[in-house]
Design an enzyme around this catalytic site. Structure first.
Site, PDB file in Angstrom:
ATOM      1  CD  GLU A   1       0.026  -3.315   0.775  1.00 36.36           C
ATOM      2  OE1 GLU A   1      -1.148  -3.140   0.421  1.00 36.36           O
ATOM      3  OE2 GLU A   1       0.474  -2.899   1.857  1.00 36.36           O
TER       4      GLU A   1
ATOM      5  CD  GLU B   1       4.797  -0.383   4.479  1.00 35.03           C
ATOM      6  OE1 GLU B   1       3.742  -0.671   5.090  1.00 35.03           O
ATOM      7  OE2 GLU B   1       4.814  -0.106   3.263  1.00 35.03           O
TER       8      GLU B   1
END
Ligand code: G3I
Length: 330
Positions: free
Chosen positions: A125, A240
């Site tokens: 991220e 994910e």
């Protein structure tokens, strides 16, 4: 991380201790269905190095031992992230110190699992929501102390430590329609291009795919992004996947069908363009999911974002994953 000869990709899931130690039906579910597991939190800094310089691998080892006992592969998550950091990392006072700390951590963790963890989310991220460009990185102690060089540094150290490991950059909000999601794709692509041009040892991009059921998938935008990543010679994996059912109807059959349909839409694009060698869901059973931390439903009904229900029974989402996993093979 090759897919087996019988399937298009490996299926895996994020798992957590202590459930993996104490919950028998959960153990059986993971052992039966997963080719791969990734510790949901056990390899994050806060778990591994809660105290500066003191490394604690107990929880991560528990996941790795379970995987080894059952012949399951392990992915690693994550080495350079803005979150799940122990408070002491705020005390780092210089670039040199932060580089030393980052390097020691990566060498210790990647080194311990070399040959066992064959694939790592090295940088997680890196972008804020709605980044202005590939230079608009998310605020973190790493960015603050080291600058954007923390990214190539993390990859280089991981590669030096385990040259055989596959190294990924992992990001969310890649699939949706809307300008802030296009900004994320553009920024990530720009950064990945720069890393490849600079010969940084990166092997792929992890698409997190926490799919908010309210949002539209931008099929064309996602296809273009995936083509661009593939043309750089990089792999794409789904790291994910889950479907956030925050605002879906209460009715369980309907809700499960809508969750499955959303995942179908997403996987159809990804599998059509990128042939991902692995698809992982972020959890496997609705019994253990992060989703209610941020997305508790107004009607207070439990969330149902994952492929198996709380009683470890397969849901339509699992059938969708199976469909893409074996499409054209049976
Ligand atoms: O350890 C305590 C536990 O003792 C206590 O009973 C429980 C009560 O709520 O809290 C537990 O810790 C929480 C832990 O999840 C439990 O799994 C932490 O407070 C909470 O911060 C932690 O959240 C994790 C989050 O990352 C932050 O590390 C989520 O489980 C995990 O699913 C989530 O994963 C992230 C990925 O790393 C990156 N991508 C997004 C994804 C979802 O947010």
């Amino acid at each position: 991380m090759p897919a087996s000869s019988q399937s298009n990709f490996l299926y895996g899931a994020a798992v957590r201790t202590p459930a993996l130690i104490t919950d028998h039906p959960y153990q059986e579910l993971v052992a039966r269905y997963c080719d791969l597991v990734v510790p949901e939190g056990e390899l994050k800094w806060a778990s591994i190095q809660a105290k500066r310089g003191v490394f604690n691998f107990d929880k991560a080892d528990a996941v790795v031992d379970f995987a080894k006992r059952h012949g399951i592969g392990v992915r690693g998550h994550t080495l350079a992230w803005y979150a799940a950091l122990p408070a002491w990392t705020k005390d780092m006072a210089s670039r040199q110190e932060a580089e030393r700390v980052l390097e020691q951590h990566i060498r210790t963790v990647v080194g311990r699992y070399a040959g066992t963890i064959r694939s790592w989310d090295v940088v997680n991220e890196p972008f804020p929501d709605d980044p202005r460009s590939s230079h608009d990185l998310r605020k973190s102690v790493w960015l603050e102390q080291i600058g954007r060089e923390y990214i190539p540094l993390a990859f280089r150290i991981a590669h030096e430590t385990d040259p055989a490991a596959r190294l990924f950059i992992n990001e969310y909000d890649i699939a949706f329609a809307g300008s802030r999601f296009k900004s994320k794709r553009d920024a990530l692509l720009g950064l990945v291009r720069e890393l490849v041009n600079n010969k940084v040892p990166i092997h792929g991009v992890g698409i997190q795919a926490h799919i908010n059921a309210d949002r539209q998938i931008d099929s064309v935008g996602l296809q273009e992004f995936l083509h661009a990543i593939s043309s750089l010679g990089l792999e794409v994996i789904v790291t994910e996947l889950d479907v956030i059912d925050f605002s879906l109807p209460a009715d369980i059959q309907l809700r499960d069908a809508l969750v499955a349909a959303k995942a179908y839409e997403f996987l159809d694009v990804v599998c059509g363009v990128a042939a991902p060698p692995a698809v992982l869901t972020w959890g496997i059973t609705d019994k253990y999911t992060w989703v209610p931390i941020y997305f508790t439903r107004a009607d207070k009904l439990p969330n149902r974002p994952l492929p198996f229900d709380r009683n470890m029974r397969p849901k339509p989402l699992y059938s969708v994953i199976e469909y893409f996993r074996y499409r054209g093979r049976r």
